[in-house]
Design a protein around this motif. Structure first.
Motif, mmCIF file in Angstrom:
data_model
loop_
_atom_site.group_PDB
_atom_site.id
_atom_site.type_symbol
_atom_site.label_atom_id
_atom_site.label_comp_id
_atom_site.label_asym_id
_atom_site.label_seq_id
_atom_site.Cartn_x
_atom_site.Cartn_y
_atom_site.Cartn_z
ATOM 1 N N ARG A 159 36.374 43.672 -17.575
ATOM 2 C CA ARG A 159 36.670 42.254 -17.808
ATOM 3 C C ARG A 159 38.184 42.096 -17.900
ATOM 4 O O ARG A 159 38.795 42.532 -18.863
ATOM 5 C CB ARG A 159 35.984 41.749 -19.073
ATOM 6 N N GLU A 184 31.800 25.814 -14.896
ATOM 7 C CA GLU A 184 30.539 26.535 -15.148
ATOM 8 C C GLU A 184 29.630 26.514 -13.921
ATOM 9 O O GLU A 184 28.784 27.400 -13.760
ATOM 10 C CB GLU A 184 29.804 25.906 -16.330
ATOM 11 N N PHE A 213 29.870 30.783 -14.097
ATOM 12 C CA PHE A 213 30.512 31.318 -15.296
ATOM 13 C C PHE A 213 29.823 30.780 -16.546
ATOM 14 O O PHE A 213 29.298 29.665 -16.556
ATOM 15 C CB PHE A 213 31.996 30.943 -15.321
ATOM 16 N N SER A 214 29.863 31.598 -17.593
ATOM 17 C CA SER A 214 29.319 31.172 -18.883
ATOM 18 C C SER A 214 30.408 30.477 -19.681
ATOM 19 O O SER A 214 31.548 30.930 -19.720
ATOM 20 C CB SER A 214 28.793 32.389 -19.652
ATOM 21 N N ARG A 223 30.943 30.357 -22.792
ATOM 22 C CA ARG A 223 31.523 31.161 -23.872
ATOM 23 C C ARG A 223 32.572 32.150 -23.360
ATOM 24 O O ARG A 223 33.339 32.703 -24.144
ATOM 25 C CB ARG A 223 30.428 31.918 -24.618
ATOM 26 N N GLU A 224 32.611 32.370 -22.038
ATOM 27 C CA GLU A 224 33.621 33.262 -21.466
ATOM 28 C C GLU A 224 34.919 32.535 -21.114
ATOM 29 O O GLU A 224 35.899 33.184 -20.739
ATOM 30 C CB GLU A 224 33.070 33.923 -20.193
ATOM 31 N N PRO A 230 40.751 33.540 -18.635
ATOM 32 C CA PRO A 230 39.423 34.069 -18.998
ATOM 33 C C PRO A 230 39.276 35.520 -18.546
ATOM 34 O O PRO A 230 39.814 35.916 -17.502
ATOM 35 C CB PRO A 230 38.459 33.155 -18.232
ATOM 36 N N GLU A 231 38.580 36.299 -19.335
ATOM 37 C CA GLU A 231 38.360 37.701 -18.964
ATOM 38 C C GLU A 231 37.031 37.804 -18.224
ATOM 39 O O GLU A 231 35.958 37.644 -18.826
ATOM 40 C CB GLU A 231 38.390 38.582 -20.215
ATOM 41 N N LEU A 232 37.106 38.079 -16.932
ATOM 42 C CA LEU A 232 35.942 38.058 -16.045
ATOM 43 C C LEU A 232 35.902 39.325 -15.209
ATOM 44 O O LEU A 232 36.901 40.019 -15.052
ATOM 45 C CB LEU A 232 36.009 36.828 -15.134
ATOM 46 N N GLN A 256 31.823 38.531 -10.958
ATOM 47 C CA GLN A 256 31.759 37.108 -11.292
ATOM 48 C C GLN A 256 32.679 36.283 -10.395
ATOM 49 O O GLN A 256 32.310 35.191 -9.956
ATOM 50 C CB GLN A 256 32.143 36.908 -12.760
#
Length: 800
Positions: A457, A543, A547-548, A550-551, A563-565, A569
């Motif tokens: 991530r 979203e 993507f979620s 909360r992320e 964001p850490e992805l 993703q």
């Protein structure tokens, strides 16, 4: 006399019948506790889990027992004769028990006081292997005899023989003759010659003692004895016998018969199977077919490794892994054998260095030479931003006794190399159905099984911006909208701190069209967009790309890709842009079958209309493998989550990233259907390139597992883009250009590039821009005052 004769007769009768009665009583007593031999008809041999690519290449197998069951018809006649000669030459004639063999075993026991042989037939060994332990006691032998008799009454000779050759342990994790043939000779049992078949036939008696790897001399004695028996029994001619005993011992361990190296994908599928079936996954003989394409997977691995090696060389040579100048020469081969091959990086020991190069020893006592041009690159590494001077001769690079890494270049010459310290990830999806076409989670699975495609991530940086731009385009912005690229200062009233975001080059361009802001990757424009749209509204829209919430951090910095992805993703998000706005989900396991080929699972992913027919055909071809209780599944339509006009506009803008922006290197691919975005995080700790056409959504990440700078001159366009290009060049070879067609509701308007408004008729500076009909600028009107009509006019948004 009559009484005495009567006594003798009755005594003799008692002596004769007593053992019979005793044996009968014992048989009756033991018979109640014996298992039902009918279960052998449906026996499930422990068979490993196997995984295949979508084009049928074996990727991996998992399980303690390596077994490949074969039918009786697949067993060569020479092997049948060899095994019978070695184990049970009367197999075809007895009824499960060979009295001569039992008498011979009993005689040996009386003479030596110890059990020498068991006198077991093949049928008795089947009884022991499937139902009993190996404990050497008389009760087990009696049970073995009784079971053998029952087996012979219930099964045919071919069925018994097939059970035996598929069950027996033959050393080195090989269970059954097919696995043994592949492990010892790298061939199928049908491909072995007479000498090799006899060698395999000699293993059941004592797999360790007669093992051709551990004890080649004993194994040869055993093999030649079997060949002699075959000759004496008339199974082979004198000529074939002489040829076979003259054959050398050619057995060696063949560690893997896999045809495609895709360990990161295999590990993902293994975990999936473990979740589905528990420990049964390793023993029940499941075959798993993945969406991985073998050619694309090889291209992904090659592109990733070459890209990392290029990056590594740009920063210098870190020196030998160790120096063994004091190591005796007779131990060099052992040292190299203990040193693992990582990727294509072979270990080598420097023997001597001269003015023109260096002599090195490789594994298996092979010697080779590295010429000076193949090590001239090796400037000393100092840090990510600095190297030592260019070396003047080989002695400034290597010393005798150095343990180094080498690889063969495209010309076949040996060159000095080193294992990269940076890592990378590459994943390619089909935008039409989300299937994972290729996945490489790092330089080498042997070096690290950490799958950076799914587990790493990291901040995607500017490669995240297209999702925000999509939100803006759906909110009324156009590619021609002007946004001010000017400084911003945010003050946190609670912490008394300031945030002064800046562009990568530190400059500001003032009012700039949205299209240009994207291909130039202007950070201040992205921040102003999110500020105008609202953080919550922007994130809610983003979203849609999978993507979620909360992320996604709830602050303006998210507009810059904080964001850490994972790379997977990001690839999924770009697939939504590539396919015209459909929400597809990444998937890897296409189908699962049992050991008999019956279908246990088939993936039915959401697909775009373009992929509907393809998946209908795929599911139709699997109809014959479905159990009668199941109907053929039907494709599922993917939900459309983004306006296709928005994705078309965004693709048009992202194509400019390649033609005139931060990814102009990709113009070398000479295709007009490529779009994408670079990404680089603060201090160059992460480098990204995410790009696509209608066939592939491919994302590449480069960085260190423990975040550290890649170097001040390393960006998405220098570290990640070359890897993406290498892969896409192979993936798209021979494929026609494929982009989203222009959907209804869009129009092309000639605009003034400075104002973003409709160009004056006859203007030579006008450029074409694509607009949604409702957002198009009004035409230029020749009024007395000049300029636009302002009453009820629709103009591109301007954000200052």
């Amino acid at each position: 006399m009559l009484r005495f004769l009567s006594f003798l007769i009755w005594s003799a009768a008692a002596l004769i019948t007593a053992p019979i009665l005793a044996l009968s009583a014992t048989a009756l007593y033991l018979g109640h506790s014996l298992p039902d031999v009918e279960t052998l008809r449906d026996v499930q041999l422990q068979t490993p889990l196997r995984m295949y690519s979508t084009d049928g290449k074996l990727i991996a197998e998992f399980g303690e027992m390596r077994r490949i069951p074969v039918s009786f018809d697949e067993v060569p006649a020479d092997f049948i004769n060899a095994l019978l000669a070695a184990e049970d030459d009367n197999f075809l004639n007895h009824h499960g028990v060979d009295p001569k063999g039992l008498i011979r075993a009993a005689t040996e026991l009386l003479q030596s006081g110890q059990i020498q042989t068991g006198g077991s037939t093949i049928t008795m060994q089947v009884a022991k292997n499937f139902f009993l332990s190996s404990e050497r006691v008389f009760s087990r032998k009696l049970n073995e005899i009784l079971l053998a008799l029952q087996i012979e009454r219930n099964l045919g000779k071919q069925e018994i023989f097939e059970l035996y050759v598929n069950k027996i342990y033959l050393g080195n994790r090989a269970y059954g003759i097919e696995a043994a043939a592949q492990i010892y000779y790298g061939k199928t049992i049908s491909e072995l010659d007479l000498a090799e078949l006899a060698m395999i036939a000699g293993l059941p008696k004592a797999p360790s003692r007669f093992n051709p790897i551990a004890n080649p001399q004993r194994a040869q004695i055993r093999r030649d004895w079997i060949l002699q028996r075959m000759l004496s029994l008339g199974h082979i001619s004198e000529e074939r016998y002489l040829q076979a005993i003259a054959a050398p011992i050619s057995a060696r361990i063949h560690r893997s018969s896999t045809e495609l190296d895709a360990p990161y994908a295999a590990e993902m599928a293994r975990l999936d199977m473990l979740e589905r079936y528990g420990e049964r996954a390793y023993t029940d003989g499941f075959d798993v077919y993945l969406t991985i394409d073998s050619q694309l997977q090889q291209a992904a691995d090659s592109a990733l490794r070459e890209g990392l090696i290029e990056y590594d060389r740009r920063h210098g040579y870190r020196g030998a892994e160790a120096n063994h100048a004091d190591l005796p020469s007779d131990q060099w081969a052992r040292l190299l054998a203990r040193t693992q091959i990582i990727g294509d990086q072979q270990p080598a020991l420097v023997i001597a260095v001269d003015d023109k190069g260096a002599d090195v020893m490789l594994r298996d006592n092979v010697t080779d030479r590295i010429e000076w041009p193949q090590m001239r690159w090796a400037r000393a590494y100092r840090n990510a931003n600095s190297m030592g001077p260019v070396p003047r001769n080989p002695s400034e690079v290597l010393n005798a006794g150095d343990l180094i890494r080498v690889r063969s270049n495209t010309d076949g010459a040996l060159e000095l190399s080193q294992i990269p310290t940076a890592q990378s990830a590459l994943v390619a999806l089909s935008p039409q159905d989300g299937s994972i076409q290729a996945l490489s989670g790092g330089f080498s699975f042997l070096q690290s099984n950490y799958n950076r495609v799914t587990q790493a991530r990291r901040q995607p940086g500017s490669s995240f911006k297209p999702f925000l731009y999509a939100a803006a385009l759906d909110a009324g912005y156009t590619p021609a909208s002007l946004v001010n690229d000017a400084p911003l200062v945010y003050v946190d009233e609670y912490l008394a701190t300031e945030w002064r975001p800046r562009n990568s080059g530190g400059d500001f361009l003032g009012p700039i069209r949205l299209r240009e802001a994207l291909y130039r990757s202007r950070n201040l424009v992205s921040i102003r967009l999110m500020q105008d749209l609202g953080v919550d509204q922007s994130l809610s829209y983003i979203e849609r790309f999978g993507f979620s919430r909360r992320e996604l951090p709830r602050n303006l910095s998210a507009s810059l890709g904080t964001p850490e992805l994972t790379p997977l993703q990001i690839a999924r998000g770009y697939a939504v842009i590539a396919n015209g706005g459909y929400n597809v989900e990444p998937w890897l396991v296409e189908r699962i079958t049992d050991r008999h080929g019956n279908l246990l699972f088939v993936a039915v992913p959401p697909v775009t209309p373009d992929a509907q027919q393809q998946h209908e055909q795929r599911l139709l071809t699997l109809k014959d493998k479905l159990p009668d209780s199941l109907l053929p599944p039907q494709p599922v339509a993917a939900d459309r989550v983004v306006d296709p006009r928005t994705t078309y506009q965004l693709t048009s803008m992202l194509k400019d990233v390649i033609t005139r922006g931060t990814a102009t290197r990709a113009r070398a691919l000479q295709r007009g259907d490529l779009a994408g975005k670079t990404g680089t995080t603060n201090e160059q700790k992460d480098a990204w390139f995410a790009g696509y056409n209608g066939d592939f959504s491919t994302t590449v990440w480069v960085g260190f597992d423990q975040p550290d700078t890649l170097g001040r001159r390393e960006f998405g366009g220098t570290a990640a883009l070359p890897i993406w290009m290498r892969f896409m060049e192979v993936a798209l070879d021979g494929k026609p250009e494929h982009s989203q067609p222009m959907p209804p509701g869009l129009i092309n308007v000639r605009i003034d590039p400075l104002t973003g408004r409709a160009a004056r008729p006859g203007s030579r500076d006008g450029i074409l821009e694509v607009f949604k009909e409702e957002d198009a600028p009004p035409p230029w009107s020749e009024l007395e005052s000049g300029g636009y009509l302002i009453d009820d006019a629709i103009t591109p948004l301007e954000l200052f």
